[in-house]
Design a protein around this motif. Structure first.
Motif, PDB file in Angstrom:
ATOM      1  N   PRO A 195      -2.485  -5.539  -7.267  1.00 15.69           N
ATOM      2  CA  PRO A 195      -1.367  -6.424  -6.942  1.00 15.69           C
ATOM      3  C   PRO A 195      -0.459  -5.782  -5.893  1.00 15.69           C
ATOM      4  CG  PRO A 195      -0.911  -5.276  -8.974  1.00 15.69           C
ATOM      5  CD  PRO A 195      -2.306  -4.887  -8.554  1.00 15.69           C
ATOM      6  N   GLY A 196       0.165  -6.588  -5.091  1.00 16.68           N
ATOM      7  CA  GLY A 196       1.114  -6.048  -4.113  1.00 16.68           C
ATOM      8  C   GLY A 196       0.437  -5.428  -2.902  1.00 16.68           C
ATOM      9  N   ASN A 197       1.235  -4.724  -2.114  1.00 20.52           N
ATOM     10  CA  ASN A 197       0.751  -4.103  -0.882  1.00 20.52           C
ATOM     11  C   ASN A 197      -0.108  -2.895  -1.187  1.00 20.52           C
ATOM     12  OD1 ASN A 197       2.246  -6.014   0.524  1.00 20.52           O
ATOM     13  ND2 ASN A 197       4.034  -4.698   0.639  1.00 20.52           N
ATOM     14  N   VAL A 198      -1.055  -2.594  -0.278  1.00 18.28           N
ATOM     15  CA  VAL A 198      -1.956  -1.458  -0.436  1.00 18.28           C
ATOM     16  C   VAL A 198      -1.891  -0.604   0.828  1.00 18.28           C
ATOM     17  CG1 VAL A 198      -4.352  -0.722  -0.790  1.00 18.28           C
ATOM     18  CG2 VAL A 198      -3.494  -2.774  -1.954  1.00 18.28           C
ATOM     19  N   THR A 199      -1.674   0.713   0.650  1.00 15.46           N
ATOM     20  CA  THR A 199      -1.669   1.667   1.757  1.00 15.46           C
ATOM     21  C   THR A 199      -2.803   2.655   1.535  1.00 15.46           C
ATOM     22  OG1 THR A 199       0.727   1.467   1.999  1.00 15.46           O
ATOM     23  CG2 THR A 199      -0.308   3.430   2.962  1.00 15.46           C
ATOM     24  N   VAL A 200      -3.670   2.790   2.543  1.00 17.42           N
ATOM     25  CA  VAL A 200      -4.804   3.715   2.468  1.00 17.42           C
ATOM     26  C   VAL A 200      -4.583   4.810   3.505  1.00 17.42           C
ATOM     27  CG1 VAL A 200      -7.313   3.944   2.468  1.00 17.42           C
ATOM     28  CG2 VAL A 200      -6.275   1.747   1.837  1.00 17.42           C
ATOM     29  N   ASN A 201      -4.209   6.010   3.026  1.00 20.18           N
ATOM     30  CA  ASN A 201      -3.962   7.153   3.912  1.00 20.18           C
ATOM     31  C   ASN A 201      -5.171   8.066   4.034  1.00 20.18           C
ATOM     32  OD1 ASN A 201      -1.227   6.446   4.375  1.00 20.18           O
ATOM     33  ND2 ASN A 201      -0.687   7.302   2.384  1.00 20.18           N
ATOM     34  N   ASN A 220      -3.973  -6.585 -12.986  1.00 17.95           N
ATOM     35  CA  ASN A 220      -2.799  -5.722 -13.089  1.00 17.95           C
ATOM     36  C   ASN A 220      -1.529  -6.413 -12.619  1.00 17.95           C
ATOM     37  OD1 ASN A 220      -4.228  -3.431 -14.126  1.00 17.95           O
ATOM     38  ND2 ASN A 220      -5.149  -3.263 -12.096  1.00 17.95           N
ATOM     39  N   ALA A 221      -0.382  -5.872 -13.070  1.00 19.92           N
ATOM     40  CA  ALA A 221       0.904  -6.513 -12.778  1.00 19.92           C
ATOM     41  C   ALA A 221       1.975  -5.526 -12.347  1.00 19.92           C
ATOM     42  CB  ALA A 221       1.367  -7.291 -14.001  1.00 19.92           C
ATOM     43  N   TYR A 222       1.602  -4.325 -11.872  1.00 20.02           N
ATOM     44  CA  TYR A 222       2.645  -3.438 -11.360  1.00 20.02           C
ATOM     45  C   TYR A 222       3.086  -3.964 -10.006  1.00 20.02           C
ATOM     46  CZ  TYR A 222      -1.373  -1.156  -9.044  1.00 20.02           C
ATOM     47  OH  TYR A 222      -2.509  -0.900  -8.320  1.00 20.02           O
ATOM     48  N   THR A 223       4.362  -3.788  -9.687  1.00 20.46           N
ATOM     49  CA  THR A 223       4.946  -4.481  -8.534  1.00 20.46           C
ATOM     50  C   THR A 223       5.217  -3.594  -7.323  1.00 20.46           C
ATOM     51  OG1 THR A 223       7.141  -4.189  -9.497  1.00 20.46           O
ATOM     52  CG2 THR A 223       6.015  -6.265  -9.966  1.00 20.46           C
ATOM     53  N   GLY A 224       5.021  -2.289  -7.440  1.00 17.54           N
ATOM     54  CA  GLY A 224       5.361  -1.381  -6.354  1.00 17.54           C
ATOM     55  C   GLY A 224       4.247  -1.122  -5.361  1.00 17.54           C
ATOM     56  N   GLY A 225       3.093  -1.734  -5.533  1.00 15.93           N
ATOM     57  CA  GLY A 225       1.990  -1.527  -4.609  1.00 15.93           C
ATOM     58  C   GLY A 225       1.125  -0.340  -4.976  1.00 15.93           C
ATOM     59  N   THR A 226       0.117  -0.085  -4.135  1.00 12.49           N
ATOM     60  CA  THR A 226      -0.868   0.959  -4.379  1.00 12.49           C
ATOM     61  C   THR A 226      -0.984   1.836  -3.148  1.00 12.49           C
ATOM     62  OG1 THR A 226      -2.095  -0.590  -5.782  1.00 12.49           O
ATOM     63  CG2 THR A 226      -3.272   1.386  -5.045  1.00 12.49           C
ATOM     64  N   ILE A 227      -1.020   3.148  -3.364  1.00  6.89           N
ATOM     65  CA  ILE A 227      -1.179   4.117  -2.273  1.00  6.89           C
ATOM     66  C   ILE A 227      -2.397   4.976  -2.594  1.00  6.89           C
ATOM     67  CG2 ILE A 227      -0.118   6.036  -1.018  1.00  6.89           C
ATOM     68  CD1 ILE A 227       2.619   4.874  -2.058  1.00  6.89           C
ATOM     69  N   ILE A 228      -3.338   5.071  -1.648  1.00 10.00           N
ATOM     70  CA  ILE A 228      -4.528   5.904  -1.825  1.00 10.00           C
ATOM     71  C   ILE A 228      -4.443   7.029  -0.802  1.00 10.00           C
ATOM     72  CG2 ILE A 228      -7.045   5.969  -1.827  1.00 10.00           C
ATOM     73  CD1 ILE A 228      -6.810   2.823  -2.129  1.00 10.00           C
ATOM     74  N   ASN A 229      -4.356   8.263  -1.297  1.00 14.87           N
ATOM     75  CA  ASN A 229      -4.259   9.419  -0.407  1.00 14.87           C
ATOM     76  C   ASN A 229      -5.591  10.119  -0.187  1.00 14.87           C
ATOM     77  OD1 ASN A 229      -1.495   9.214   0.194  1.00 14.87           O
ATOM     78  ND2 ASN A 229      -0.975  10.120  -1.776  1.00 14.87           N
ATOM     79  N   SER A 230      -6.467  10.079  -1.170  1.00 12.70           N
ATOM     80  CA  SER A 230      -7.793  10.682  -1.048  1.00 12.70           C
ATOM     81  C   SER A 230      -8.650  10.172  -2.190  1.00 12.70           C
ATOM     82  CB  SER A 230      -7.704  12.211  -1.081  1.00 12.70           C
ATOM     83  OG  SER A 230      -7.156  12.647  -2.305  1.00 12.70           O
ATOM     84  N   ALA A 261      -9.407  -9.439  -5.045  1.00 13.01           N
ATOM     85  CA  ALA A 261      -8.934  -8.206  -5.695  1.00 13.01           C
ATOM     86  C   ALA A 261      -7.481  -7.934  -5.322  1.00 13.01           C
ATOM     87  CB  ALA A 261      -9.802  -7.016  -5.307  1.00 13.01           C
ATOM     88  N   MET A 262      -7.086  -8.257  -4.095  1.00 15.28           N
ATOM     89  CA  MET A 262      -5.712  -8.065  -3.627  1.00 15.28           C
ATOM     90  C   MET A 262      -4.943  -9.378  -3.714  1.00 15.28           C
ATOM     91  SD  MET A 262      -6.327  -5.665  -0.239  1.00 15.28           S
ATOM     92  CE  MET A 262      -4.590  -5.737   0.213  1.00 15.28           C
ATOM     93  N   SER A 263      -3.633  -9.285  -3.709  1.00 14.88           N
ATOM     94  CA  SER A 263      -2.779 -10.475  -3.685  1.00 14.88           C
ATOM     95  C   SER A 263      -2.902 -11.160  -2.329  1.00 14.88           C
ATOM     96  CB  SER A 263      -1.314 -10.085  -3.917  1.00 14.88           C
ATOM     97  OG  SER A 263      -1.164  -9.436  -5.148  1.00 14.88           O
ATOM     98  N   PRO A 264      -2.921 -12.497  -2.283  1.00 16.07           N
ATOM     99  CA  PRO A 264      -3.103 -13.204  -1.010  1.00 16.07           C
ATOM    100  C   PRO A 264      -2.034 -12.919   0.032  1.00 16.07           C
ATOM    101  CG  PRO A 264      -3.147 -14.744  -2.859  1.00 16.07           C
ATOM    102  CD  PRO A 264      -2.841 -13.398  -3.412  1.00 16.07           C
TER     103      PRO A 264
END
Length: 181
Positions: A91-97, A69-79, A108-111
């Protein structure tokens, strides 16, 4: 093109194989309410618009990303669950709430990504080896450089699986990783 968000509902397996272009909205919310497997095997991009993908699930919905994937805004998982199944699926930053993040490959994630874990979700490192990332935050507190995993540093006890996170440190915008010498 997707703008704003969409809901996937059902009880049967579903695989979307074409490319997904995130719209011009500030973030795209994706809700998975499917008790069977939901898979995106095509690529997801935002055409450089810095749009994040937010995943929320009702019941036991799990979304598997099988495309680079190539989206640039990161990933947020809420549930619910999100499964990064191939190289560069997150790609990008990942936030797991909340819910579960599962990584099936050590890239799987960007270095240089930042992984932020808030509350008590689960991050399953379901691979052999180590995933390089730039930083890790647990409940808003940045953890130092080092090796993290279920059998290593495990702040908050949120890491499971056999893999490890190799968290580097940043010098002048570059991430340096820990290696055995």
């Amino acid at each position: 093109n997707v703008a704003g968000g969409f809901i996937i509902q059902g009880t049967n397996s579903l695989e979307l194989s074409g490319p997904i272009h995130l719209g011009a909205a500030a973030g795209v919310a994706l809700e998975v309410d499917n008790s069977a497997a939901t898979i995106f095997s095509g690529s997801i991009d935002d055409q450089g618009s810095n749009i994040s993908l937010t995943v929320s699930s009702i019941n036991s919905g799990v979304l598997t990303l099988r495309g680079s994937n190539a989206y640039t805004g990161g990933t947020i998982i809420n549930s619910g669950g999100l499964d990064g199944n191939v190289s560069n699926s997150l790609p990008g930053n990942v936030t797991v709430n909340g819910g579960t993040l599962q990584l099936d490959v050590p890239d799987a994630m960007s270095p240089g990504a930042t992984l932020s874990i808030n509350g008590s979700p689960v991050v399953n490192l379901n691979f052999t080896g180590s995933q390089a990332i730039g930083a890790i935050y647990v409940n808003g507190i940045q953890q130092g450089p080092g090796i993290y995993g279920a059998g290593a540093n495990n702040p908050g006890g949120v890491l499971t699986g056999t893999g490890f996170l190799n968290v580097g440190f940043s010098i002048e915008g570059r991430t340096q990783l820990i290696t055995d010498q």
